[in-house]
Motif scaffolding. Structure first.
Motif: not given
Length: 265
Positions: A125-153
């Protein structure tokens, strides 16, 4: 029956994995934070939080093995060891380490063949996702926040899952830091400067408040804020280093990232 017969699981991912392997009968105690699988809360006594637990209750259950996760449970593990129990603490941080830990636990209960079949399906399934994403026009920039105070990425496995799902973590240099304190973002404007197109929050069991993030000073022109692309993935789906993150959490990331990647500018 092969391996330990009476297991206490101090974190959710081991409980979920043993249920998936059909070995839930071995579990005699679970974490109070367990929500996956849902039936575990009805079937198993809750004997611990994350940082501490009911030592006397755990001892009464006569476990032949206690399994926990991370250096943050060192103090709890020490108490249990001093109480005379066998304790296994794993410290997985990457996707590869999660797979290795799943194999370790499966081997302990004589379910290696079943584990390999599950892992193979997961990797396909991971390989299928990588293949699907490779056909997208771009790779979006993602900010993932694990905690807010303090901010933890994002922790390492989450950062890697973002990559599998088709995006790029905006803090890759922090993701390789194994300790949460080393992923703290000191400058509150730095995430805004990195211009994420998608913001995902998973505040360790606390509800993510997109409106609070959008209102942070200096964040109004962040692409994700302007387009309303701020979303929550519950911590039980992405911040447990086990089956859920590799499946449900990743699927949610893939859908969110794909929508941004394919959106019209």
């Amino acid at each position: 029956m092969h391996g330990p017969q009476r297991i206490v699981c101090l974190t959710e991912e081991t409980t979920e994995w043993l249920y998936l392997l059909g070995e839930e009968a071995r579990i005699v105690g679970i974490s109070g934070y367990t929500v996956r699988p849902r039936r575990a809360r009805q079937e198993k006594p809750r004997v611990s939080a994350f940082l501490d637990g009911r030592i006397d209750r755990i001892v009464e259950l006569r476990p032949d093995l206690v399994i926990g996760f991370s250096d943050m449970q060192a103090a709890l593990a020490d108490k249990l060891i001093r109480a005379g129990l066998n304790v296994l603490i794993t410290n997985q941080r990457s996707v590869a380490e999660i797979f290795a830990t799943l194999r370790l636990v499966a081997n302990l209960v004589g379910r290696s063949a079943e584990a390999e079949a599950w892992i193979a399906a997961c990797e396909r399934r991971h390989a299928e996702m990588r293949a699907a994403a490779a056909r997208w026009p771009r790779r979006p920039r993602v900010y993932f926040e694990e905690w807010d105070e303090p901010m933890i990425s994002a922790i390492q496995w989450v950062s890697e899952l973002i990559g599998i799902a088709g995006g790029d973590d905006v803090f890759p240099e922090l993701a390789v830091q194994r300790m949460g304190r080393d992923r703290v973002i000191a400058d509150a404007l730095e995430p805004a400067r990195r211009a994420p197109e998608l913001i995902v929050g998973s505040w360790c069991g606390k509800k993510f408040r997109a409106e609070h993030v959008s209102a942070r000073p200096g964040w109004a022109e962040v692409p994700a804020v302007r387009r309303g692309e701020l979303h929550e993935i519950k911590s039980c789906d992405i911040l447990q280093p086990g089956p859920a993150a590799l499946t449900d959490g990743l699927e949610q990331l893939h859908r969110l990232i794909g929508r941004v990647a394919l959106a019209e500018d």
